[in-house]
Design a protein around this motif. Structure first.
Motif, PDB file in Angstrom:
ATOM      1  N   TYR A 136       7.817 -16.794 -35.859  1.00 11.16           N
ATOM      2  CA  TYR A 136       7.470 -17.619 -34.688  1.00 11.16           C
ATOM      3  C   TYR A 136       8.505 -17.437 -33.587  1.00 11.16           C
ATOM      4  N   VAL A 139       8.383 -14.144 -31.727  1.00 13.88           N
ATOM      5  CA  VAL A 139       7.357 -14.122 -30.686  1.00 13.88           C
ATOM      6  C   VAL A 139       7.851 -14.849 -29.432  1.00 13.88           C
ATOM      7  N   MET A 191       6.588  -8.338 -31.430  1.00 13.57           N
ATOM      8  CA  MET A 191       5.475  -9.281 -31.377  1.00 13.57           C
ATOM      9  C   MET A 191       4.320  -8.797 -32.250  1.00 13.57           C
ATOM     10  N   TYR A 192       4.056  -7.509 -32.213  1.00 13.72           N
ATOM     11  CA  TYR A 192       2.989  -6.939 -33.037  1.00 13.72           C
ATOM     12  C   TYR A 192       3.291  -7.144 -34.524  1.00 13.72           C
ATOM     13  N   TYR A 195       3.143 -10.904 -35.366  1.00 13.99           N
ATOM     14  CA  TYR A 195       1.749 -11.364 -35.342  1.00 13.99           C
ATOM     15  C   TYR A 195       1.064 -11.049 -36.660  1.00 13.99           C
ATOM     16  N   ALA A 199      -0.530 -14.026 -38.793  1.00 19.19           N
ATOM     17  CA  ALA A 199      -1.972 -14.006 -39.014  1.00 19.19           C
ATOM     18  C   ALA A 199      -2.313 -13.908 -40.500  1.00 19.19           C
TER      19      ALA A 199
END
Length: 215
Positions: A136, A139, A191-192, A195, A199
């Motif tokens: 988190y 990001v 970030m990728y 994520y 997810a």
């Protein structure tokens, strides 16, 4: 991007070499810290993340911290003396705003040094303890880096880049492009990666919750 004529043909100076050498030393220190604080079986993604965040933190606290000190309370790089003042005078040859305490640049550096730098250290602590909550904050951190990069150059590009000197390879491709592009491509990759972890965890939680409801 406008190109101004460089008045001196000797654009690669001793200060240029010192500046790039200092960046290389910071990079080496970041790499060595990964070997010391991460387990040998750590994922390569985590090793890259550690090296980048350690490098990022040291750059923010040393390079940009010195710029901030030299650019507040009436001070500015162009009228200051000392090793860090000379390093920033060198960079200001490519982007003149860094020599005159440009308010937009100084405002962004306040957020970078006082906010992003400590956040890098916090994420490093989480990474060392393998805390998944780090994703988190990665990001959040990466979003801040991307925003800072855009706000550094966005207003300049919209006004025709009057402060940028792109007349030689060193200024354009090393100082302006490479030294700033790193803070675009690596945060995007972080970030990728994060994520994917976030997810995957949420989908697993959702599937488990759905399965429990059907029992």
């Amino acid at each position: 991007m406008s190109a101004k004529v460089t008045t001196s043909p000797d654009f690669f100076t001793q200060t240029s070499a010192y500046s790039l050498g200092f960046v290389a030393v910071v990079g080496l220190a970041a790499w060595l810290s990964a070997k010391k604080f991460l387990p040998k079986n750590a994922r390569w993604q985590d090793k890259v993340t550690w090296i980048w965040l350690a490098f990022d933190a040291m750059i923010h606290f040393t390079f940009e911290g010195s710029f901030l000190y030299l650019s507040v309370f009436g001070r500015q790089v162009n009228t200051s003396t000392g090793p860090f003042a000379e390093l920033w005078k060198e960079y200001a040859r490519a982007d003149a705003r860094w020599g005159v305490s440009d308010p937009t640049v100084v405002s962004l550096e306040l957020l970078t040094v006082l906010g992003v730098g400590p956040m890098c250290c916090y994420v490093l602590k989480q990474l060392a303890s393998n805390d998944p909550a780090r994703h988190y904050w990665i990001v959040v951190l990466s979003t801040a880096e991307l925003y800072g990069g855009f706000m550094t150059f966005g207003p300049e590009w919209l006004t025709g880049s009057p402060s940028l000197d792109t007349s030689n390879f060193l200024y354009l491709w090393v100082y302006l492009f490479f030294m700033n592009f790193l803070w675009v491509i690596i945060p995007l990759w972080l970030m990728y990666d994060s994520y994917g972890h976030i997810a995957k965890s949420l989908r697993f939680y959702q599937a488990s919750a759905t399965k429990n409801k059907t029992k």
